[in-house]
Motif scaffolding. Structure first.
Motif, mmCIF file in Angstrom:
data_model
loop_
_atom_site.group_PDB
_atom_site.id
_atom_site.type_symbol
_atom_site.label_atom_id
_atom_site.label_comp_id
_atom_site.label_asym_id
_atom_site.label_seq_id
_atom_site.Cartn_x
_atom_site.Cartn_y
_atom_site.Cartn_z
ATOM 1 N N MET A 3 0.834 -1.197 0.000
ATOM 2 C CA MET A 3 0.000 0.000 0.000
ATOM 3 C C MET A 3 0.872 1.252 0.000
ATOM 4 O O MET A 3 0.661 2.189 -0.784
ATOM 5 C CB MET A 3 -0.911 0.005 1.230
ATOM 6 C CG MET A 3 -1.754 1.255 1.395
ATOM 7 S SD MET A 3 -2.382 1.449 3.087
ATOM 8 C CE MET A 3 -0.894 2.079 3.899
ATOM 9 N N LEU A 4 1.895 1.270 0.859
ATOM 10 C CA LEU A 4 2.795 2.420 0.911
ATOM 11 C C LEU A 4 3.560 2.577 -0.405
ATOM 12 O O LEU A 4 3.810 3.699 -0.853
ATOM 13 C CB LEU A 4 3.770 2.268 2.080
ATOM 14 C CG LEU A 4 3.150 2.425 3.475
ATOM 15 C CD1 LEU A 4 4.169 2.046 4.544
ATOM 16 C CD2 LEU A 4 2.649 3.838 3.693
ATOM 17 N N ARG A 5 3.918 1.463 -1.015
ATOM 18 C CA ARG A 5 4.596 1.537 -2.321
ATOM 19 C C ARG A 5 3.772 2.313 -3.328
ATOM 20 O O ARG A 5 4.270 3.199 -4.028
ATOM 21 C CB ARG A 5 4.850 0.106 -2.824
ATOM 22 C CG ARG A 5 5.606 0.039 -4.143
ATOM 23 C CD ARG A 5 4.704 -0.173 -5.348
ATOM 24 N NE ARG A 5 4.024 -1.453 -5.347
ATOM 25 C CZ ARG A 5 3.618 -2.067 -6.460
ATOM 26 N NH1 ARG A 5 3.833 -1.518 -7.649
ATOM 27 N NH2 ARG A 5 2.936 -3.194 -6.387
ATOM 28 N N TRP A 6 2.464 2.007 -3.391
ATOM 29 C CA TRP A 6 1.593 2.713 -4.332
ATOM 30 C C TRP A 6 1.407 4.166 -3.934
ATOM 31 O O TRP A 6 1.284 5.048 -4.791
ATOM 32 C CB TRP A 6 0.245 2.001 -4.425
ATOM 33 C CG TRP A 6 0.272 0.765 -5.263
ATOM 34 C CD1 TRP A 6 0.171 -0.523 -4.841
ATOM 35 C CD2 TRP A 6 0.425 0.695 -6.686
ATOM 36 N NE1 TRP A 6 0.242 -1.387 -5.898
ATOM 37 C CE2 TRP A 6 0.397 -0.672 -7.053
ATOM 38 C CE3 TRP A 6 0.583 1.662 -7.691
ATOM 39 C CZ2 TRP A 6 0.520 -1.101 -8.370
ATOM 40 C CZ3 TRP A 6 0.704 1.230 -9.014
ATOM 41 C CH2 TRP A 6 0.673 -0.126 -9.344
ATOM 42 N N MET A 7 1.404 4.463 -2.642
ATOM 43 C CA MET A 7 1.266 5.848 -2.199
ATOM 44 C C MET A 7 2.524 6.656 -2.514
ATOM 45 O O MET A 7 2.440 7.835 -2.880
ATOM 46 C CB MET A 7 0.937 5.892 -0.706
ATOM 47 C CG MET A 7 -0.432 5.297 -0.392
ATOM 48 S SD MET A 7 -0.808 5.156 1.367
ATOM 49 C CE MET A 7 -1.189 6.876 1.746
ATOM 50 N N PHE A 8 3.704 6.031 -2.408
ATOM 51 C CA PHE A 8 4.930 6.703 -2.811
ATOM 52 C C PHE A 8 4.939 6.900 -4.332
ATOM 53 O O PHE A 8 5.353 7.959 -4.829
ATOM 54 C CB PHE A 8 6.160 5.895 -2.385
ATOM 55 C CG PHE A 8 6.305 5.728 -0.902
ATOM 56 C CD1 PHE A 8 5.896 6.713 -0.015
ATOM 57 C CD2 PHE A 8 6.866 4.570 -0.379
ATOM 58 C CE1 PHE A 8 6.037 6.557 1.358
ATOM 59 C CE2 PHE A 8 7.017 4.407 0.993
ATOM 60 C CZ PHE A 8 6.601 5.398 1.863
ATOM 61 N N PHE A 9 4.501 5.885 -5.054
ATOM 62 C CA PHE A 9 4.386 5.973 -6.515
ATOM 63 C C PHE A 9 3.482 7.134 -6.908
ATOM 64 O O PHE A 9 3.784 7.887 -7.842
ATOM 65 C CB PHE A 9 3.836 4.645 -7.037
ATOM 66 C CG PHE A 9 3.335 4.654 -8.451
ATOM 67 C CD1 PHE A 9 4.194 4.429 -9.513
ATOM 68 C CD2 PHE A 9 1.976 4.870 -8.728
ATOM 69 C CE1 PHE A 9 3.719 4.428 -10.831
ATOM 70 C CE2 PHE A 9 1.512 4.871 -10.032
ATOM 71 C CZ PHE A 9 2.381 4.650 -11.080
ATOM 72 N N GLU A 10 2.380 7.300 -6.183
ATOM 73 C CA GLU A 10 1.434 8.380 -6.490
ATOM 74 C C GLU A 10 2.112 9.741 -6.407
ATOM 75 O O GLU A 10 1.931 10.592 -7.278
ATOM 76 C CB GLU A 10 0.237 8.309 -5.535
ATOM 77 C CG GLU A 10 -0.864 9.308 -5.829
ATOM 78 C CD GLU A 10 -0.759 10.576 -5.036
ATOM 79 O OE1 GLU A 10 -1.339 11.588 -5.474
ATOM 80 O OE2 GLU A 10 -0.105 10.586 -3.984
#
Length: 205
Positions: free
Chosen positions: A93-100
């Motif tokens: 989840m954090l990976r996608w939030m950093f990606f965002e």
């Protein structure tokens, strides 16, 4: 929960994601609006009392101030089903939030702001020169999301998480920046899935 005030500019996707998180969790937020086009977040008062970085959103928690949209979303959702209990899923989840914030927002949100709010004619020559590169990078971000969403209904498996809320905010208005969402069928289906969920609110609600 302590009284919460969202310092915001309503059309901003970064501000919207905090309101959307709160809506899904049934958390009440007071709202204090600023006109970023008029420089209201760059005043000495704002810099001294709300955010010395001169940016919104800022989530005020009692007498404390928390800048950065994804940090504010995490604060609201801590301990809720929007944050997975599984260690790997939580990190994903954090990976996608950093990606965002690194791959998606600087391209898709920036083009939306430049084209829909500032206007292409008002852009500097340097900004105009960046448009093709930002469009290519934004399309690459959407393509990566589309690949994932063709495999799973949400970005981190079978249930809605903060990753979806963070990326929904600017993806659903990407057309305002000239992106063709019809080219990404899995993303389009995901957008509809989120919009149909109980508790969902629109960006200007």
């Amino acid at each position: 929960m302590t009284d919460l005030i969202l310092h915001e500019y309503a059309p901003s996707g970064n501000c919207y994601k905090i309101r959307l998180t709160a809506a899904h969790l049934g958390i009440a937020l007071a709202r204090l609006g600023y006109d970023i086009l008029a420089g209201e977040t760059r005043t000495p008062s704002f810099l001294a009392t709300v955010n010395p970085d001169g940016r919104i959103p800022v989530l005020q928690i009692g007498d404390r101030f928390l800048p950065e949209s994804n940090a504010a979303c995490f604060y609201l959702a801590d301990g809720s089903p929007l944050i997975p209990a599984d260690r790997f899923a939580r990190a994903d989840m954090l990976r996608w939030m950093f990606f965002e914030q690194y791959n998606h927002e600087p391209n898709i949100a920036t083009l939306r702001f430049w084209l829909a709010f500032v206007g292409e004619d008002a852009l500097s020559d340097m900004q105009k020169a960046q448009i093709p590169g930002k469009r290519a990078a934004g399309d690459a971000a959407l393509a990566l999301m589309d690949e994932q969403l063709a495999r799973t209904p949400f970005l981190v498996g079978d249930t809605l998480t903060l990753a979806d809320i963070a990326l929904y905010a600017y993806t659903h208005v990407a057309g305002e920046g000239g992106f063709d969402l019809a080219a990404y069928p899995a993303v389009t289906a995901w957008l509809a899935r989120i919009a149909a969920m109980p508790g969902h609110i629109g960006i200007l609600d």
